[in-house]
Design a protein around this motif. Structure first.
Motif, PDB file in Angstrom:
ATOM      1  N   PHE A 285       0.876  -1.169   0.000  1.00 30.83           N
ATOM      2  CA  PHE A 285       0.000   0.000   0.000  1.00 30.83           C
ATOM      3  C   PHE A 285       0.913   1.218   0.000  1.00 30.83           C
ATOM      4  N   ALA A 286       1.026   1.887  -1.157  1.00 32.04           N
ATOM      5  CA  ALA A 286       1.997   2.957  -1.329  1.00 32.04           C
ATOM      6  C   ALA A 286       1.320   4.255  -1.720  1.00 32.04           C
ATOM      7  N   CYS A 287       1.932   5.370  -1.307  1.00 29.91           N
ATOM      8  CA  CYS A 287       1.430   6.706  -1.614  1.00 29.91           C
ATOM      9  C   CYS A 287       2.541   7.554  -2.225  1.00 29.91           C
ATOM     10  N   VAL A 288       2.133   8.492  -3.072  1.00 32.25           N
ATOM     11  CA  VAL A 288       3.045   9.441  -3.692  1.00 32.25           C
ATOM     12  C   VAL A 288       2.410  10.819  -3.597  1.00 32.25           C
ATOM     13  N   GLY A 289       3.221  11.827  -3.307  1.00 28.16           N
ATOM     14  CA  GLY A 289       2.717  13.194  -3.222  1.00 28.16           C
ATOM     15  C   GLY A 289       3.727  14.083  -2.543  1.00 28.16           C
ATOM     16  N   ASP A 290       3.276  15.207  -2.065  1.00 26.80           N
ATOM     17  CA  ASP A 290       4.167  16.153  -1.380  1.00 26.80           C
ATOM     18  C   ASP A 290       4.344  15.718   0.079  1.00 26.80           C
ATOM     19  N   LEU A 291       4.864  14.514   0.259  1.00 28.02           N
ATOM     20  CA  LEU A 291       4.936  13.935   1.605  1.00 28.02           C
ATOM     21  C   LEU A 291       5.939  14.623   2.519  1.00 28.02           C
ATOM     22  N   PRO A 292       6.991  15.307   2.017  1.00 27.82           N
ATOM     23  CA  PRO A 292       7.835  16.032   2.967  1.00 27.82           C
ATOM     24  C   PRO A 292       7.088  17.132   3.717  1.00 27.82           C
ATOM     25  N   ASN A 293       6.022  17.659   3.107  1.00 31.09           N
ATOM     26  CA  ASN A 293       5.340  18.815   3.681  1.00 31.09           C
ATOM     27  C   ASN A 293       3.898  18.553   4.088  1.00 31.09           C
ATOM     28  N   ALA A 294       3.331  17.429   3.688  1.00 34.96           N
ATOM     29  CA  ALA A 294       1.934  17.129   4.000  1.00 34.96           C
ATOM     30  C   ALA A 294       1.823  15.672   4.433  1.00 34.96           C
ATOM     31  N   SER A 295       0.937  15.430   5.388  1.00 35.68           N
ATOM     32  CA  SER A 295       0.799  14.058   5.890  1.00 35.68           C
ATOM     33  C   SER A 295      -0.663  13.629   5.863  1.00 35.68           C
ATOM     34  N   SER A 296      -0.852  12.332   5.780  1.00 35.55           N
ATOM     35  CA  SER A 296      -2.174  11.718   5.882  1.00 35.55           C
ATOM     36  C   SER A 296      -2.049  10.519   6.802  1.00 35.55           C
ATOM     37  N   VAL A 297      -2.956  10.400   7.750  1.00 32.80           N
ATOM     38  CA  VAL A 297      -2.923   9.303   8.718  1.00 32.80           C
ATOM     39  C   VAL A 297      -4.117   8.397   8.474  1.00 32.80           C
ATOM     40  N   ILE A 298      -3.847   7.110   8.370  1.00 32.53           N
ATOM     41  CA  ILE A 298      -4.924   6.139   8.231  1.00 32.53           C
ATOM     42  C   ILE A 298      -4.798   5.099   9.335  1.00 32.53           C
ATOM     43  N   LYS A 299      -5.886   4.377   9.548  1.00 35.32           N
ATOM     44  CA  LYS A 299      -5.870   3.224  10.444  1.00 35.32           C
ATOM     45  C   LYS A 299      -6.409   2.018   9.684  1.00 35.32           C
ATOM     46  N   LEU A 300      -5.737   0.903   9.865  1.00 34.01           N
ATOM     47  CA  LEU A 300      -6.149  -0.349   9.248  1.00 34.01           C
ATOM     48  C   LEU A 300      -6.543  -1.316  10.349  1.00 34.01           C
ATOM     49  N   GLY A 301      -7.741  -1.870  10.241  1.00 32.20           N
ATOM     50  CA  GLY A 301      -8.216  -2.785  11.266  1.00 32.20           C
ATOM     51  C   GLY A 301      -7.954  -4.241  10.941  1.00 32.20           C
ATOM     52  N   ARG A 302      -8.185  -4.617   9.707  1.00 34.60           N
ATOM     53  CA  ARG A 302      -7.950  -5.997   9.278  1.00 34.60           C
ATOM     54  C   ARG A 302      -7.902  -6.041   7.767  1.00 34.60           C
ATOM     55  N   ILE A 303      -7.391  -7.145   7.258  1.00 35.95           N
ATOM     56  CA  ILE A 303      -7.409  -7.436   5.830  1.00 35.95           C
ATOM     57  C   ILE A 303      -8.302  -8.652   5.629  1.00 35.95           C
ATOM     58  N   PHE A 304      -9.098  -8.631   4.591  1.00 38.04           N
ATOM     59  CA  PHE A 304     -10.048  -9.724   4.405  1.00 38.04           C
ATOM     60  C   PHE A 304     -10.231 -10.034   2.923  1.00 38.04           C
ATOM     61  N   PHE A 305     -10.751 -11.216   2.661  1.00 40.12           N
ATOM     62  CA  PHE A 305     -11.214 -11.599   1.329  1.00 40.12           C
ATOM     63  C   PHE A 305     -12.737 -11.572   1.327  1.00 40.12           C
ATOM     64  N   GLY A 306     -13.303 -11.048   0.260  1.00 43.53           N
ATOM     65  CA  GLY A 306     -14.746 -11.147   0.073  1.00 43.53           C
ATOM     66  C   GLY A 306     -15.065 -12.465  -0.610  1.00 43.53           C
ATOM     67  N   VAL A 307     -15.897 -13.307   0.006  1.00 43.42           N
ATOM     68  CA  VAL A 307     -16.134 -14.655  -0.532  1.00 43.42           C
ATOM     69  C   VAL A 307     -17.639 -14.938  -0.602  1.00 43.42           C
ATOM     70  N   THR A 308     -17.987 -15.815  -1.530  1.00 42.90           N
ATOM     71  CA  THR A 308     -19.364 -16.282  -1.627  1.00 42.90           C
ATOM     72  C   THR A 308     -19.560 -17.605  -0.890  1.00 42.90           C
ATOM     73  N   ARG A 309     -18.457 -18.256  -0.573  1.00 39.20           N
ATOM     74  CA  ARG A 309     -18.526 -19.500   0.198  1.00 39.20           C
ATOM     75  C   ARG A 309     -17.283 -19.572   1.086  1.00 39.20           C
ATOM     76  N   THR A 310     -17.504 -19.768   2.373  1.00 40.10           N
ATOM     77  CA  THR A 310     -16.395 -19.905   3.306  1.00 40.10           C
ATOM     78  C   THR A 310     -15.932 -21.355   3.345  1.00 40.10           C
TER      79      THR A 310
END
Length: 880
Positions: A309-334
Motif C-alpha cells: 500500500f503505497a502513496c506518492v505526493g508532497d509527503l515532505p510537507n503534508a501528511s495523511s494518517v490512516i488506520k487499518l483494522g484488518r485485511i479480508f477476502f470477500g467470498v461467496t462461500r467460506t
C-alpha cells in the motif's frame, strides 16, 4: 543557510518487481564470477567538511579530546584531537541516518548510535558496530529519527547494563542486559487495536509504503473469492496518489486504481476491492511482455501472497494518517460452507491487526500501533540513577523516581522541549519551554521559576546541560527556524547570556566563503560537555558544528574531515577536480582533493542556493568553461550556471528553461535537471534533461538543447517516450547526431535519436528503470539498471554483462578511456559496493574495501592520476 530533507532521498526507493525478463534483443552471458575484495581497496577521503546536517554529539567519558558526532546521511564520526580532524567510523553500521548518540560512563569505550534502522552498539569507541536485536523500525522502533529524537538513549552511569531508550512511537524502553532485551516502561497502547500509518512528514521522501505477506485462509477456493479489502479509516486528508499492489505466487503484479479518495473518509468502513479495481501493473507488463500474454487480466485471489500500500505526493510537507483494522477476502462461500451472494459477500479475515501488526515499510511513512507523541529525550540523574526524566513531544516532562516503574507527568508552566538534571541534586531540574524561556525547579518539578529575558523569539530549545563540577554553570541550545542559539548561565539559571556566533574554518569547510570569518549558528541539534574538562563544549548543528574551550564564551567551527556532502558529479580538467553537491553548490580543487574552493554560491542566495546536479567542463580559449545544473531550494524553477573562466565569474541561465516547478511524472515529486551532456565534437552544443511531463498548457520537462555553449536553451519539440529520468543522457562521441536518453517507469528503457533530438526510437526495453548511461570513445553504449548492458551497434542489440546483484540498481558507471575493457560499476542498495572488470565484463572483482559509504552514485576515473573517484555521500578516491 539551510539543508533540505531530500538529500536523504539520495537512494530512490521503489517497489521491486518479482522475477526476471529477457527481451527479443537481449543476449545472455554465463554468470560471471565475482571475487570478494579481490583488489586493493584502501580508499582515502577526498572531500571537505561542513555543509550538511549533523544531528548528534557526545564526548568520550574519560579520553580528553575524543568526541563522537553523527549526521543524517553518512553515519558516525570521531575525533581524537578536540575536533581539529574527524574520520568516519561506519564499520558495521547498516544505516547512515544517525540522530542520537550516548556513551556508557561505566564502560567508557562503549557508545550507542540510534539510527533510523535501529540501535547500534560499539564496545571499542565506535570502530565496530553491531545492531542490537529487535530495535528496528518494524519491531520495537528503538530508533533515532529526524525531528523526533534529540537525546533518546541514556545509560546508567553506575551500571552499563541498564539502558533507557525513548522511542518516536511514544514509548520508553528499558534494558538490563546492555540492549539485548527490552521491556516497555512507559506508553499506552491505542485502544482501537488498529494499525496506525502516517504517510508524510517523517522525512524528505515524496513516496512511502508498507507491505506484508498474505496467507490465504485455509480451504478458500479461488472461485469462491470476489475481492480483497481492508477495514479502513482516513483522517480527511489525501495524498496525490495511493495504490494497493498485489503480488501472486507466480510473481505477477497487479495495481489498483488510485485510492487516495478513501483517505478523506473519517468513518471506519470496510473497503472491498474487486477484480475491476485492478489491472496488471504497467511496469510489470513492460518487464514481462511474454508472461503478460498468459496472465489473467485481474488477480486470482487465491494466489495472492503479498500486498503493498503505497502513496506518492508532497509527503515532505503534508501528511495523511490512516488506520487499518484488518485485511479480508470477500467470498461467496467460506471454507466451513457458509454462503452469500457476490454483491454482499462474506468478509473472511486474512490478517487481524489487533493481533499482528508486523509490516514492512519504506520511504516517508511511520507505522505503529501507538498513539502517544514521540519521546525525544531521556536522562538519568547523575547521582541517583533511579530518577529518570523524559521529554515527550505531546505530554511534556515525565518523571520516574523508581527506575522507570512508575511515571508522573510534571505540571510545568509550559510545554517543555528539553530538560536536564543538576549534577548533584536530583530534585533540581532545568527545562526549556517552547517560546517561554528556561525554568528551574528545586523540588522535583512541583514548582518552577522561569527566566524569560534575552531569548530569541519563537525559540524551541533542543538541549540543556549542567556542568558536572559546578552546578551554577548551565548551558542551553535552541533553534528558531534555521537560526541556532546558544545560551549560558553562571548563576544557576537566573541570568542567561547569548553567544551564538562562531569563527569559521574555510580550509576545513570551504562552503559559503562570502559569510566571512564569522557566522551565526544554524539549526543546532545537540550540546555536549566534556566530563574531563567541563570548560569544553561541543555543538552539533546544521552546516557548521563548533567547539568552545571557554565555557561557551567563544566558538570555533570544527569540521575538518567530517564529510557530509552529497556529491552528484565529479569532473577533471588540466590538473583540477570539480565537484557538484546537493545543498552546497559547485567546488574546485587544484591539489587532487586536498583543498577545495567554492565556486558558487559564495553566500546564501535565493536564486542559486540549492542542489547542483551535473557538471560539464570543456577547455575554451585557454580556460575551463563550466556548465552546472541547479535546483534552488526556495521554489525557484530549474536553471543552469555558466562560467567561461574556470569559475572566477559566473551567471545564472534560465532562458529557454521551464519557468515553473514541474510535478507530473517526476522521480522526487518535482522536476530536477539531473542530466547534462555536451557534444564532444562541438562544445557549443549541450543538452540538459529535466524530469516531468507537460500538463495544463505547460510544456513540462524533458530534453533541452543549447547551441551557444549553455548561454541559452530551447526545449526540443519532440521528446523521448518518457520524460522521467535520472542521470541517463549521453552524446555519442563518434556521431554528434546520436543521443541516448534513459527513461524510467512507463515508457522506460533507452531511447535513441539519430538526428540531434528531432525524433526518437525506443531501442532498449528489457529494463524499465535504467538510472545511468555511458557511451565510450569508440561509440559503445552502456545502460545501467538492475544489470549492466552493452550495445556495440548503437543500440540495435544489447548484451547483459552482469548476472550478479548485491541489491538495488547500478548507479555509478565508468570506463578507463585508455582500455575499453576496464569498467567500474557501483550499486545503490542492499550490500551495495564498487566492482571492477578488466575483461569487458566477463569477470568482476569487488573493491568496496574500507569505503565509508558503500552506495556511491558517481564513479569517475582520472587517467592523469590513475585514480578512481567515488561520490555519493562523501567523496573518496583510490589508486588503480
Amino acid at each position: 543557510m539551510k539543508t533540505v530533507n531530500n538529500r536523504i532521498l539520495w537512494t530512490v526507493m521503489m517497489l521491486a518487481v518479482v522475477g526476471t525478463s529477457r527481451g527479443a534483443n537481449a543476449q545472455v552471458v554465463a554468470p560471471p564470477q565475482v571475487a570478494n575484495q579481490g583488489l586493493a581497496s584502501q580508499w582515502e577521503s577526498a572531500g571537505w567538511g561542513g555543509g550538511g546536517y549533523y544531528w548528534a554529539t557526545a564526548f568520550h567519558p574519560r579520553k580528553d579530546g575524543v568526541i563522537y558526532m553523527a549526521g543524517d546521511v553518512l553515519g558516525v564520526y570521531k575525533t581524537a584531537d578536540h575536533g581539529r580532524s574527524w574520520r568516519i567510523i561506519n564499520n558495521g553500521l547498516g544505516n547512515y541516518a544517525v540522530y542520537s548518540l550516548a556513551v556508557d560512563r561505566a564502560n567508557p569505550d562503549t557508545v550507542y548510535a540510534a539510527s533510523e534502522g535501529g540501535l547500534y552498539k560499539s564496545s571499542d569507541t565506535g570502530e565496530h558496530w553491531t545492531l542490537l536485536p529487535h530495535t528496528g523500525r518494524e519491531e520495537l522502533r528503538i530508533t533515532g529519527e529526524r525531528g523526533k529524537s534529540v537525546r533518546c538513549i541514556a545509560v546508567d552511569p553506575t551500571n552499563g547494563n541498564i539502558v533507557y531508550a525513548a522511542s518516536p512511537s511514544g514509548l520508553i524502553y528499558k534494558s538490563i542486559d546492555g540492549g539485548q532485551n527490552w521491556a516497555t516502561v512507559y506508553g499506552e497502547k491505542d485502544s482501537s487495536g488498529a494499525l496506525r500509518v502516517q504517510y508524510g512528514k517523517n522525512n524528505g521522501d515524496y513516496f512511502g509504503g508498507l507491505w506484508l505477506p498474505l496467507t490465504v485462509p485455509a480451504g478458500l477456493q479461488t472461485a469462491d473469492a470476489v475481492g480483497l479489502g481492508f477495514a479502513f479509516q482516513g483522517d480527511g486528508t489525501a495524498p496525490r496518489e495511493a495504490y494497493l499492489s498485489l503480488t501472486t505466487v507466480s510473481g505477477a503484479l497487479y495495481r489498483s486504481k488510485n485510492l487516495s479518495a478513501f483517505f478523506l473518509d473519517k468513518v471506519w468502513r470496510d473497503v472491498l476491492l474487486r477484480g475491476e479495481d485492478f489491472a496488471i501493473d504497467p511496469e510489470y507488463a513492460k518487464q514481462h511482455p511474454d508472461a503478460v500474454k498468459t496472465l489473467p487480466a485481474t488477480p486470482e485471489w487465491g494466489a495472492v501472497n503479498r500486498m503493498d500500500f503505497a502513496c506518492v505526493g508532497d509527503l515532505p510537507n503534508a501528511s495523511s494518517v490512516i488506520k487499518l483494522g484488518r485485511i479480508f477476502f470477500g467470498v461467496t462461500r467460506t471454507p466451513d460452507g457458509k454462503t452469500a451472494n457476490a454483491d454482499k459477500p462474506i468478509l473472511l479475515t486474512a490478517r487481524e491487526f489487533s493481533v499482528d501488526k508486523t509490516v514492512r515499510s519504506y520511504g516517508n511513512i511511520s507505522v505503529g500501533a501507538w498513539e502517544s507523541a514521540s519521546i525525544s529525550s531521556v536522562a538519568l540523574a547523575p547521582k541517583n540513577s533511579a530518577t529518570v526524566l523524559a521529554v515527550s513531544q505531546g505530554t511534556g516532562l515525565l518523571l520516574s523516581r523508581d527506575a522507570g516503574t512508575t511515571w508522573t507527568a510534571l505540571k510545568a508552566p509550559a510545554k517543555a522541549s528539553a530538560a536536564a538534571f543538576d549534577a548533584v541534586n536530583a530534585d533540581v531540574i532545568y527545562a526549556g519551554f517552547d517560546n517561554g524561556g528556561i525554568g528551574k525547579s528545586t523540588d522535583g518539578g512541583v514548582t518552577w521559576t522561569t527566566a524569560t529575558e534575552g531569548f530569541a523569539k519563537d525559540l524551541t530549545f533542543k538541549e540543556l546541560v549542567v556542568s558536572p563540577t559546578n552546578s551554577q554553570d548551565v548551558y542551553a541550545i535552541g533553534a528558531a527556524g534555521w537560526g541556532g542559539f546558544f545560551y549560558a548561565s553562571h548563576d544557576g539559571g537566573k541570568n542567561w547570556a547569548n553567544a551564538s556566533t562562531l569563527a569559521t574554518d574555510p580550509k576545513a569547510d570551504p562552503t559559503l566563503p562570502g559569510e566571512g570569518a564569522t557566522a551565526t549558528l544554524s539549526a543546532v541539534t545537540n550540546l555536549a560537555i566534556n566530563p574531563v574538562n567541563p570548560q569544553e563544549l561541543f555543538i552539533s548543528a546544521n552546516w557548521r558544528p563548533c567547539l568552545s574551550q571557554d565555557a561557551g564564551r567563544t566558538w570555533t567551527e570544527r569540521v575538518h574531515g567530517a564529510d557530509i556532502s552529497v556529491i552528484t558529479d565529479v569532473r577533471f580538467s588540466e590538473g583540477r577536480v570539480y565537484a557538484s553537491a546537493m545543498d552546497e553548490g559547485t567546488l574546485m580543487s587544484e591539489n587532487d582533493g586536498g583543498q577545495w574552493q567554492q565556486l558558487w554560491p559564495l553566500k546564501w542566495s535565493q536564486e542559486l542556493s540549492g542542489h547542483n546536479w551535473r557538471l560539464a567542463i570543456t577547455r575554451q580559449n585557454g580556460a575551463d568553461r563550466i556548465i552546472s545544473t541547479v535546483s534552488p531550494w526556495d521554489k525557484y524553477p530549474p536553471r543552469t550556471v555558466l562560467s567561461e573562466d574556470g569559475g572566477k565569474n559566473f551567471k545564472i541561465v534560465t532562458a529557454g528553461l521551464p519557468d515553473y516547478l514541474i510535478h507530473p511524472n517526476t522521480m522526487w515529486g518535482v522536476g530536477h535537471p539531473r542530466a547534462l551532456a555536451v557534444d564532444p565534437r562541438n562544445p557549443q552544443i549541450a543538452y540538459v534533461g529535466i524530469d516531468g511531463d507537460a500538463t495544463d498548457g505547460k510544456s513540462g520537462g524533458g530534453l533541452f538543447k543549447s547551441l551557444d555553449g549553455g548561454a541559452s536553451w530551447k526545449q526540443l519539440p519532440n521528446q523521448p517516450g518518457s520524460r522521467r529520468m535520472f542521470y541517463g543522457l549521453m552524446v555519442d562521441p563518434t556521431d554528434s547526431q546520436r543521443i541516448y536518453w534513459a527513461a524510467l517507469g512507463d515508457g522506460g528503457g533507452v531511447w535513441r535519436s539519430e538526428n540531434g533530438g528531432e525524433s526518437w526510437q525506443h531501442v532498449f526495453s528489457d529494463e524499465g528503470w535504467p538510472f545511468n548511461l555511458m557511451v565510450a570513445r569508440d561509440g559503445t553504449a552502456y545502460c545501467a539498471g538492475r544489470a549492466l548492458w552493452r550495445s556495440s551497434d548503437h543500440g540495435a542489440t544489447w548484451k547483459k554483462l552482469t548476472n550478479f546483484s548485491p541489491g538495488g540498481n547500478i548507479m555509478g558507471l565508468e570506463e578507463d578511456p585508455r582500455d575499453s575493457k576496464t569498467l567500474w560499476i557501483s550499486f545503490d542498495a542492499g550490500k551495495g559496493g564498487v566492482y571492477k572488470t578488466g575483461d569487458g565484463g566477463a569477470t568482476w572483482k569487488e573493491m568496496t574495501g574500507n569505503l565509508p559509504y558503500i552506495y556511491p552514485q558517481v564513479l569517475r576515473f582520472n587517467p592523469a592520476t590513475n585514480e578512481l573517484w567515488a561520490g555519493g555521500v562523501g567523496l573518496f578516491k583510490i589508486k588503480q
